[in-house]
Design an enzyme around this catalytic site. Sequence first.
Site, mmCIF file in Angstrom:
data_model
loop_
_atom_site.group_PDB
_atom_site.id
_atom_site.type_symbol
_atom_site.label_atom_id
_atom_site.label_comp_id
_atom_site.label_asym_id
_atom_site.label_seq_id
_atom_site.Cartn_x
_atom_site.Cartn_y
_atom_site.Cartn_z
ATOM 1 N N THR A 8 0.833 -1.206 0.000
ATOM 2 C CA THR A 8 0.000 0.000 0.000
ATOM 3 C C THR A 8 0.862 1.248 0.000
ATOM 4 O OG1 THR A 8 -1.561 -1.264 1.353
ATOM 5 C CG2 THR A 8 -1.932 1.109 1.196
ATOM 6 N N SER A 32 9.287 -6.842 -5.140
ATOM 7 C CA SER A 32 9.671 -8.243 -5.241
ATOM 8 C C SER A 32 8.440 -9.114 -5.449
ATOM 9 C CB SER A 32 10.371 -8.692 -3.944
ATOM 10 O OG SER A 32 10.544 -10.090 -3.958
ATOM 11 N N LYS A 71 -17.309 3.574 6.477
ATOM 12 C CA LYS A 71 -16.985 3.448 7.906
ATOM 13 C C LYS A 71 -17.382 4.747 8.585
ATOM 14 C CE LYS A 71 -12.887 3.512 10.899
ATOM 15 N NZ LYS A 71 -11.392 3.582 10.901
ATOM 16 N N VAL A 192 15.464 -6.506 -4.657
ATOM 17 C CA VAL A 192 16.712 -5.759 -4.425
ATOM 18 C C VAL A 192 17.630 -6.641 -3.582
ATOM 19 C CG1 VAL A 192 17.740 -3.771 -3.250
ATOM 20 C CG2 VAL A 192 15.643 -3.490 -4.616
ATOM 21 N N GLU A 352 -6.915 2.273 15.836
ATOM 22 C CA GLU A 352 -7.672 3.403 15.281
ATOM 23 C C GLU A 352 -7.377 3.563 13.784
ATOM 24 O OE1 GLU A 352 -9.995 5.225 16.430
ATOM 25 O OE2 GLU A 352 -9.944 5.176 18.599
HETATM 26 C C1 LIG Z 1 -2.192 -6.737 11.559
HETATM 27 C C2 LIG Z 1 -2.215 -5.400 10.876
HETATM 28 C C3 LIG Z 1 -3.445 -4.754 10.665
HETATM 29 C C4 LIG Z 1 -3.476 -3.513 10.036
HETATM 30 N N1 LIG Z 1 -4.678 -2.854 9.873
HETATM 31 C C5 LIG Z 1 -4.676 -1.602 9.341
HETATM 32 C C6 LIG Z 1 -5.887 -0.860 9.184
HETATM 33 O O1 LIG Z 1 -6.975 -1.348 9.476
HETATM 34 N N2 LIG Z 1 -5.808 0.406 8.685
HETATM 35 C C7 LIG Z 1 -4.621 0.969 8.317
HETATM 36 O O2 LIG Z 1 -4.614 2.116 7.902
HETATM 37 N N3 LIG Z 1 -3.445 0.271 8.412
HETATM 38 C C8 LIG Z 1 -3.467 -0.983 8.914
HETATM 39 N N4 LIG Z 1 -2.288 -1.671 9.016
HETATM 40 C C9 LIG Z 1 -1.075 -1.067 8.444
HETATM 41 C C10 LIG Z 1 -1.069 -1.362 6.941
HETATM 42 O O3 LIG Z 1 -1.137 -2.755 6.716
HETATM 43 C C11 LIG Z 1 0.216 -0.848 6.330
HETATM 44 O O4 LIG Z 1 0.361 0.514 6.639
HETATM 45 C C12 LIG Z 1 0.181 -0.955 4.825
HETATM 46 O O5 LIG Z 1 -0.119 -2.266 4.437
HETATM 47 C C13 LIG Z 1 1.505 -0.517 4.259
HETATM 48 O O6 LIG Z 1 2.395 -1.546 4.325
HETATM 49 P P1 LIG Z 1 3.780 -1.300 3.531
HETATM 50 O O7 LIG Z 1 3.466 -1.022 2.077
HETATM 51 O O8 LIG Z 1 4.540 -0.288 4.281
HETATM 52 O O9 LIG Z 1 4.515 -2.686 3.706
HETATM 53 P P2 LIG Z 1 4.172 -4.087 3.068
HETATM 54 O O10 LIG Z 1 2.721 -4.216 2.767
HETATM 55 O O11 LIG Z 1 4.818 -5.095 3.942
HETATM 56 O O12 LIG Z 1 4.933 -4.072 1.633
HETATM 57 C C14 LIG Z 1 6.323 -4.217 1.570
HETATM 58 C C15 LIG Z 1 6.707 -4.321 0.096
HETATM 59 O O13 LIG Z 1 8.133 -4.284 -0.021
HETATM 60 C C16 LIG Z 1 8.539 -5.265 -0.953
HETATM 61 N N5 LIG Z 1 9.919 -5.639 -0.645
HETATM 62 C C17 LIG Z 1 10.435 -5.989 0.550
HETATM 63 N N6 LIG Z 1 11.744 -6.262 0.434
HETATM 64 C C18 LIG Z 1 12.060 -6.082 -0.893
HETATM 65 C C19 LIG Z 1 13.236 -6.230 -1.653
HETATM 66 N N7 LIG Z 1 14.411 -6.616 -1.107
HETATM 67 N N8 LIG Z 1 13.197 -5.964 -2.971
HETATM 68 C C20 LIG Z 1 12.028 -5.557 -3.549
HETATM 69 N N9 LIG Z 1 10.867 -5.418 -2.905
HETATM 70 C C21 LIG Z 1 10.885 -5.666 -1.562
HETATM 71 C C22 LIG Z 1 7.533 -6.400 -0.762
HETATM 72 O O14 LIG Z 1 7.511 -7.218 -1.911
HETATM 73 C C23 LIG Z 1 6.224 -5.596 -0.583
HETATM 74 O O15 LIG Z 1 5.724 -5.276 -1.872
HETATM 75 C C24 LIG Z 1 -2.261 -2.929 9.603
HETATM 76 C C25 LIG Z 1 -1.037 -3.578 9.795
HETATM 77 C C26 LIG Z 1 -1.009 -4.802 10.425
HETATM 78 C C27 LIG Z 1 0.316 -5.486 10.620
HETATM 79 N N1 LIG Z 2 -8.886 13.687 10.850
HETATM 80 C C1 LIG Z 2 -9.337 12.357 11.251
HETATM 81 C C2 LIG Z 2 -9.692 12.374 12.711
HETATM 82 C C3 LIG Z 2 -10.854 11.598 13.188
HETATM 83 C C4 LIG Z 2 -12.023 12.161 13.566
HETATM 84 N N2 LIG Z 2 -12.888 11.170 13.976
HETATM 85 C C5 LIG Z 2 -12.272 9.997 13.850
HETATM 86 C C6 LIG Z 2 -12.766 8.717 14.086
HETATM 87 C C7 LIG Z 2 -11.948 7.668 13.806
HETATM 88 CL CL1 LIG Z 2 -12.547 6.081 14.028
HETATM 89 C C8 LIG Z 2 -10.644 7.874 13.342
HETATM 90 C C9 LIG Z 2 -10.154 9.175 13.084
HETATM 91 C C10 LIG Z 2 -10.995 10.218 13.348
HETATM 92 C C11 LIG Z 2 -10.497 11.969 10.327
HETATM 93 O O1 LIG Z 2 -11.411 12.755 10.130
HETATM 94 O O2 LIG Z 2 -10.401 10.865 9.779
#
Ligand SMILES: Cc1cc2nc3c(=O)[nH]c(=O)nc-3n(C[C@H](O)[C@H](O)[C@H](O)COP(=O)(O)OP(=O)(O)OC[C@H]3O[C@@H](n4cnc5c(N)ncnc54)[C@H](O)[C@@H]3O)c2cc1C
Ligand SMILES: N[C@@H](Cc1c[nH]c2cc(Cl)ccc12)C(=O)O
Length: 512
Positions: A8, A32, A71, A192, A352
Site C-alpha cells: 500500500t 519483489s 466506515k 533488491v 484506530e
Molecule cells: C495486523 C495489521 C493490521 C493492520 N490494519 C490496518 C488498518 O486497518 N488500517 C490501516 O490504515 N493500516 C493498517 N495496518 C497497516 C497497513 O497494513 C500498512 O500501513 C500498509 O499495508 C503498508 O504496508 P507497507 O506497504 O509499508 O509494507 P508491506 O505491505 O509489507 O509491503 C512491503 C513491500 O516491499 C517489498 N519488498 C520488501 N523487500 C524487498 C526487496 N528486497 N526488494 C524488492 N521489494 C521488496 C515487498 O515485496 C512488498 O511489496 C495494519 C497492519 C497490520 C500489521
Molecule cells: N482527521 C481524522 C480524525 C478523526 C475524527 N474522527 C475519527 C474517528 C476515527 Cl474512528 C478515526 C479518526 C478520526 C479523520 O477525520 O479521519
Amino acid sequence: MVVVGGGTAGWMTAAYLTAAFGERVDITVVESADIGAVGVGEATFSDIRHFFEFLGLAERDWMPACNATYKLAVRFENWRQPGHHFYHPFEQLRSVQGFPLTDWWLRHPTTDRFDVDCFVMASLCDAGRSPRYLDGRLLEQEFVEKDGLPSTIAEYQGAQFPYAYHFEAHLLAKYLTRYATQRGVTHVVDTVREVALDERGWVSHLETAEHGRIDGDIFVDCTGFRGLLVNKALAEPFVSYQDSLPNDSAVALQVPMDMDKDPIRPCTTATAQDAGWIWTIPLISRLGTGYVYARDYLEPEEAERTLREFVGPAAADAPANHIRMRIGRSRRSWVNNVVAIGLSSGFVEPLESTGIFFIHHAIEQLVKFFPATGFDPQLQEGYNSSVQHVMDGVREFLVLHYRGAKRADNQYWRDTKTRAVPDGLAERLEAWRSKVPDAGSTYPRYHGLPPYSYNCILLGTGGIETLPSPALDLIDEKPALAEFQAIRHKARALVAALPTQNEYFRRMREGS
Ligand SMILES: Cc1cc2nc3c(=O)[nH]c(=O)nc-3n(C[C@H](O)[C@H](O)[C@H](O)COP(=O)(O)OP(=O)(O)OC[C@H]3O[C@@H](n4cnc5c(N)ncnc54)[C@H](O)[C@@H]3O)c2cc1C
Ligand SMILES: N[C@@H](Cc1c[nH]c2cc(Cl)ccc12)C(=O)O
C-alpha cells in the site's frame, strides 16, 4: 525517484507523486514477486478522501474495484465490561455556551450512552445505516469543503467529514499500480539484493536479482517492517514503543460474506479480548478480521484458536496469516537520500486504523518538503519533525485506550494501568480528571486526532473518572438539554430515512 516496495505504501506514494509532479520527476517502483506485502490494512481515516480527490478519483472509480464499504466510526466492544459498547465517530462534537456537549453530559447525563446522546452517528451505526441515500446524496449533515481542498490534511480546517472507508488493501495496491503505470511510472518486478552506498553514506544505486543496477536521486523505502534501506542499509535506529504498547503480534483471517444475507456494519469493530483485541472489518465480499495481541501474554496458536472461535464456523477453511509487528518508528524517516514511508517508517497497532493515515500524511509532507538537488537539511528536518510528531501523538492516543479501559479482570488488563506512559501523557491524564480534553490539553502537535476523539475514548472506556466543569452548576442547562433533544430527533429521522449499507451497496451493484 526509486520506490522500493509494492505494498500500500509503495503504490500510494508512486500514484500521489506522479499526480503531483507529472513527468517532471521520473519514478520507478521496484517490488519483489518473492517477498509478500503484509496483506492487511483495510480501515481508514476520513482524511483519505483527500488522497483520492488529489488523484482525481471519484468513489465510483475505485470503490467497486476494492470491495470498499463505508466506515462511520470505530465501535469498541467490552473495553469497559462484557456486553458494553461505544463509538468513536466521524462527527464533530457540538458545544453549548462554550462547553463541549460531553462536559454537559457529565453534568446532566440524559442516558448511560454519552455517544448516543452527543453524536447522531452512534444511532446510525447501531442501526447499520449507510451515510448516503440510495440516490447517492450525503446524509443531512451538510458538508462543504471550505475554499476547496487544502494542500495537506494537516492544514485542513473544514467540517468533519462524516465517513471513511474499508477496502481490500491488495486490491487498492493493484488499482494504484494501474493508475501509476498508466501515468508513466516504471514498474520493475524484482528483488533488491544490495543497496550500494557512496563515500558519504548516501544510496548511489540498487543491485537487483534480474534487472541489474538501478540508479536514482531519491530512494523511497516502502519495504515494510524490514526497513531495508533506512534501517538496514543506512542503520538508522528504531525507536520502540513497546514499553507502552505491548501488542506485538496479530493473526488475521479473511472470512467470506454474502451481502444479501450478512449485515454490512458501517463501522470497524474492536472487541477487547484477554490479551488484546479483535478487529472486524466488513467489506463487500468478505469480513477482514484478526486478533492483535501481546506475545508476552498469549501464544500464536492460542490467539488463532480464540479468533476462529470468535468468528465461528465461517472461519473453518480460512487460512490464518500470522504477523509479527514492529511497534515504534525509525528515529528519522528521511536520512540522506532515503525517505521511509509506511511500515518501514513506523507503525502502531491498528486500533484506530492509523497505518494508511501515516502513509498519506508522509506523502503529503514529502511534497511539501521536497528537496531540490541540494538536499537542504532544513527541508529534511521539517519533514522528520512532522512525521515524528504524528506517530508520537497517535501512540499517546492509543495508550489512553488502555489506561482508560475499565477492564481489570486479568493480568494483561491490570498491567495496562501500571505500564510506563509516554512523556507528557501522565500530566495530561491528570488534567483530564478535572476537565474533558480540549485543544489545550491534548498532544500539542498535529497527529490527526481532534480533541473530541479523546473525549470519546475517555468517556467510552470508563476507567478514568472525569468531572464536569464546575461552571455548569451555574449556567442555565436548558440550551444543552435542547441540544441533546435535537440530536435525538435528528438521529431518529436519519435512521428512518437512510438505507442500510446492504441496501445501498445492493443498489450500487444493480446500477453498475
Ligand atoms: C495486523 C495489521 C493490521 C493492520 N490494519 C490496518 C488498518 O486497518 N488500517 C490501516 O490504515 N493500516 C493498517 N495496518 C497497516 C497497513 O497494513 C500498512 O500501513 C500498509 O499495508 C503498508 O504496508 P507497507 O506497504 O509499508 O509494507 P508491506 O505491505 O509489507 O509491503 C512491503 C513491500 O516491499 C517489498 N519488498 C520488501 N523487500 C524487498 C526487496 N528486497 N526488494 C524488492 N521489494 C521488496 C515487498 O515485496 C512488498 O511489496 C495494519 C497492519 C497490520 C500489521
Ligand atoms: N482527521 C481524522 C480524525 C478523526 C475524527 N474522527 C475519527 C474517528 C476515527 Cl474512528 C478515526 C479518526 C478520526 C479523520 O477525520 O479521519
